[in-house]
Design an enzyme around this catalytic site. Structure first.
Site, short mmCIF file in Angstrom:
data_model
loop_
_atom_site.label_atom_id
_atom_site.label_comp_id
_atom_site.label_asym_id
_atom_site.label_seq_id
_atom_site.Cartn_x
_atom_site.Cartn_y
_atom_site.Cartn_z
N CYS A 1 -0.20 4.13 2.15
CA CYS A 1 -0.18 3.87 3.55
C CYS A 1 1.33 4.10 3.93
CB CYS A 1 -0.50 2.60 4.09
SG CYS A 1 -1.87 1.66 3.21
N ASP A 2 2.36 3.68 3.11
CA ASP A 2 3.62 3.54 3.72
C ASP A 2 4.45 4.47 2.77
OD1 ASP A 2 2.85 1.73 5.43
OD2 ASP A 2 3.07 0.11 4.16
N CYS B 1 0.75 -1.13 -0.13
CA CYS B 1 -0.10 0.01 0.04
C CYS B 1 0.79 1.22 0.02
CB CYS B 1 -0.95 -0.10 1.24
SG CYS B 1 -2.01 1.49 1.25
#
Ligand code: NDP
Length: 318
Positions: free
Chosen positions: A142-143, A139
């Site tokens: 997200c990261d 992701c």
């Protein structure tokens, strides 16, 4: 295992936006929903950061916080949320159906709403598993933040991979895109976007041989599947964007699905091929896959379950 199975009017399997919205509607319709939250309570949104496209949050909201709100709202209206996994179902005959939770608790469910969502697919190589969370991620949104100013690689050639590569290109110094064929699967617009981004380098006909590094990602060995040549590239982050897999394995013996495991619902309905069993969210949607569309279909599933139970009770009382 207890001897007498517990009776539940409306069992909801999964706790993403679809499951909790189904719960909110089912609780208000007084069909006493019980949600089993599953392996990742709150679902995929709990691994994202900012959600900016869910209506009603003008400033955006963090994914985990949004899912907390979904849960609280469902509980306030009377939903029972339990932590556990539905591990086995038996949809033979007519409802109530026998359902097993965590291989020990047995339930008899009058209606079942499947909202088990989907999970990211992985390449399945050992180094990917070893370095997961240590530079390997599925992701980018997200990261990506953790790789500000660094070099990263992303695998995949669909719309998701292109979208995530573009996102990473804004944060990272360089993005290598590892594409297994000589062309993209993504839409033309998305392809053009990555091809016109100067810090994205596309490696066609390329496969990931191994992700390098002991405790964190330090590089990737890429193999050209035409020439057989391998090349090592220094990177700090490795992203996988090769699609999603619906979490529908335990239902496949009974429920009609497409060849990739997405549940087929009847038109304009959340009904499946099995009486009293409804499906919503990403488990049955490979096209839109948005929180808001999942919530919408969750609402449909609860309304369908309530109508089904009402009709059944009305027929039973004659
Ligand atoms: P897709 O299934 O469309 O694409 C998956 C990609 O991953 C393909 O290019 C595939 O390669 C590649 N792939 C699969 N397995 C491997 C592997 N083992 N090794 C290397 N590469 C692999 O998934 P997406 O998540 O990209 O998209 C899903 C759906 O969502 C699509 O319908 C898409 O259009 C839609 N979507 C739309 C967006 C938008 O419009 N903004 C944004 C994101 C998604 P190959 O091509 O060789 O099969």
């Amino acid at each position: 295992m207890s001897n007498t199975p517990e009776k539940i009017e409306c069992l909801i399997v999964g706790s993403g936006p679809a499951g909790y919205t189904a719960a909110i509607y089912a609780a208000r319709a007084d069909i006493k929903p019980v949600v089993y939250a599953g392996m990742q309570p709150g679902g995929q949104l709990t691994i994202t950061t900012d959600v900016e496209n869910y209506p009603g949050y003008p400033e955006g909201i963090m994914g985990p916080e949004m899912m907390e709100n979904f849960r609280k709202q469902a509980e306030r209206l009377g939903t029972e949320v339990r932590y556990g996994m539905v591990t086995k179902v038996d949809f033979t005959g007519k409802p109530p159906y026998k359902i097993q939770v965590d291989e020990k608790h047995e339930i008899l469910a009058e209606t079942v709403i499947i909202s088990t969502g989907a999970s990211a697919k992985w390449l399945g190589i050992p180094s990917e598993e070893k370095l997961n969370g240590r530079g390997v991620s599925a992701c980018a949104v997200c990261d990506g933040f953790f790789f500000k100013g660094k070099d990263v690689a992303i695998v995949g050639a669909g719309d998701t991979a292109c979208e995530e590569a573009s996102y990473l290109a804004k944060i990272c110094s360089k993005v290598y895109m590892i594409v297994r064929r000589g062309e993209f699967r993504a839409s033309k617009a998305m392809q053009h976007r990555v091809q016109n981004t100067p810090n994205i380098e596309i490696l066609f006909n390329s496969e990931t041989d191994e992700i390098l590094g002991e405790n964190k990602v330090e590089g990737v060995r890429v193999k050209n599947n035409k020439s057989g040549e391998t090349r090592e590239i220094a990177i700090q982050g490795f992203f996988v964007a090769i699609g999603h897999q619906p979490n529908t394995e335990i239902f496949k013996e009974y429920i009609t699905m497409d060849e990739t495991g997405y549940i087929i619902t009847q038109p304009d309905s959340s009904r499946t091929n099995v009486e009293g069993v409804f499906a919503c969210g990403d488990a049955q949607d490979k096209v839109y896959r948005q929180a808001v569309t999942a919530a919408g279909t969750g609402c449909m599933a609860a309304l369908d379950a309530e109508r089904y139970l009402s009709a059944k009770h009305a027929a039973g009382s004659h």
